[in-house]
Design a protein around this motif. Structure first.
Motif, mmCIF file in Angstrom:
data_model
loop_
_atom_site.group_PDB
_atom_site.id
_atom_site.type_symbol
_atom_site.label_atom_id
_atom_site.label_comp_id
_atom_site.label_asym_id
_atom_site.label_seq_id
_atom_site.Cartn_x
_atom_site.Cartn_y
_atom_site.Cartn_z
ATOM 1 N N ASN A 1 10.438 5.052 -1.139
ATOM 2 C CA ASN A 1 11.497 4.916 -0.017
ATOM 3 C C ASN A 1 10.720 5.415 1.339
ATOM 4 O O ASN A 1 11.172 4.864 2.447
ATOM 5 N N ALA B 1 10.563 3.160 4.780
ATOM 6 C CA ALA B 1 10.868 3.534 6.054
ATOM 7 C C ALA B 1 9.863 3.323 7.111
ATOM 8 O O ALA B 1 9.967 2.988 8.260
ATOM 9 N N ASP C 1 9.221 -0.257 8.011
ATOM 10 C CA ASP C 1 9.982 -0.491 8.887
ATOM 11 C C ASP C 1 9.698 -0.135 10.417
ATOM 12 O O ASP C 1 10.033 -0.964 11.365
#
Length: 360
Positions: A171, A175, A178
């Motif tokens: 995760n 992130a 992104d």
């Protein structure tokens, strides 16, 4: 450098990487050249399904065979299940092939043969998860989407020196990916990250000296690039054991179709007994009274969650003692055309390698 709030110099990542990609992009049968209009969404989707947990080298010939035989999603949707499963044989992870058909049929029946053009719509299709939806949205439709496969995980873990081990770090890596994904050319950026991971930022001996992002890489600066991403220790896989029944008659061998649901579902295979922790011997033998010969050794194959060891026993019969409605006789000298899954193809190779071994 904080991995939660990337340093402002990371805004240079996309321009540097895209410039490198424009000059060094791999030529692949499902890709358009850098900076050119998106290719057919069908080809993007098909390649992404095939590439899941499979190398580019292994996929190329399958992709070309599929797109020659089924050139668009409508053709694939109309294909016979058995033909698709046979064409997929050897590529592994056979649930992908079943989902491939289900997805093609959904696109044709519910979307008029057109793939949804955003992640939300793509995620509703059978067999399409977060990665595939993002990849198709970005590459086929030019949408900004965060695309993270194993290659991208590795590049980002090194760029930001993320020491938390996988899979716990996924995760966080998503992130961070992104934060560096640009609004423009997101598809090219995703493919550039994949190419960088596959050719430069490799798992072992990364080529940091020629990496276009070397000056921005925290792991390179710390001298620990090859150690990242860290991975939690793997648990030992359990071993299951079973028996393959080779039934031969007049130069043919008996094949069955495995149940549609479950491992290797819908594939042609040799009859087998149960797969259990202890060797099952002749349990569930299709010919209870047969005089079986045992082939020395066993065939071993590793699946995602367990390893499988299969013994091989065989018999030769004169008349059809087997219910032909439950299977088919296949010429032994053409067994390579049966589309057997890898584990059963290994067994066939082992039998043919042995030569004369049956006593019946």
């Amino acid at each position: 450098m904080s991995v939660d709030m990337p340093d402002p110099h990371t805004v240079q990542i996309a321009p540097l990487l895209l410039d490198w990609y424009d000059r060094n992009a791999r030529i692949l049968p499902w890709r358009s050249p850098p900076g050119t209009p998106a290719p057919d969404p069908y080809r993007v989707w098909l390649s992404e399904i095939m590439l899941q947990q499979t190398t580019v080298a292994a996929v190329k010939s399958y992709f070309e065979a599929f797109t020659t035989r089924w050139p668009d999603v409508a053709a694939l949707a109309a294909a016979y299940d058995a033909d698709v499963m046979s064409a997929w044989a050897g590529l592994g992870y056979y649930a992908r092939a079943r989902n491939l058909l289900a997805c093609a049929r959904t696109v044709v029946s519910q979307h008029g043969g057109n793939f949804p053009d955003d992640e939300a719509g793509l995620l509703k299709l059978p067999g399409v998860g977060r990665y595939t939806a993002a990849a198709v949205a970005a590459i086929a439709f030019g949408r900004r989407a965060t695309v993270m496969d194993a290659n991208v995980e590795r590049v980002v873990a090194r760029l930001f020196a993320v020491t938390e081990p996988l899979p716990e770090a996924k995760n966080r890596l998503y992130a961070l990916t992104d934060t560096i994904t640009p609004d423009a050319r997101a598809g090219d950026f995703a493919q550039a990250m994949m190419d960088l991971g596959a050719t430069i930022c490799t798992p072992k001996a990364p080529k940091c000296l020629i990496c276009p992002l070397s000056a921005l890489c925290a792991a390179q600066a710390a001298g620990n690039a090859e150690a990242l991403p860290a991975k939690a220790p793997k648990k030992a896989k359990p071993v299951r054991r079973g028996t393959i029944f080779w039934i031969e008659r007049d130069g043919h061998v008996w094949l069955v179709r495995r149940p549609d649901k479950g491992l290797l579902g819908g594939m042609r295979a040799f009859p087998t007994g149960p797969w259990t922790s202890e060797a099952p011997g002749l349990a569930a033998a299709p010919l209870a009274a047969a005089g079986w010969s045992e082939l020395p050794g066993h065939v071993r194959h590793v699946f995602t969650h367990f390893a499988l060891e299969l013994s091989i026993v065989g018999t030769r019969i004169e008349n059809s003692c087997v219910d032909q409605g439950a299977g088919e006789w296949w010429r032994i000298d053409a067994i390579g055309t049966a589309g057997l899954p890898t584990v059963f193809a290994k067994a066939a190779h082992r039998v043919l390698e042995e030569g004369e071994w049956l006593t019946g």
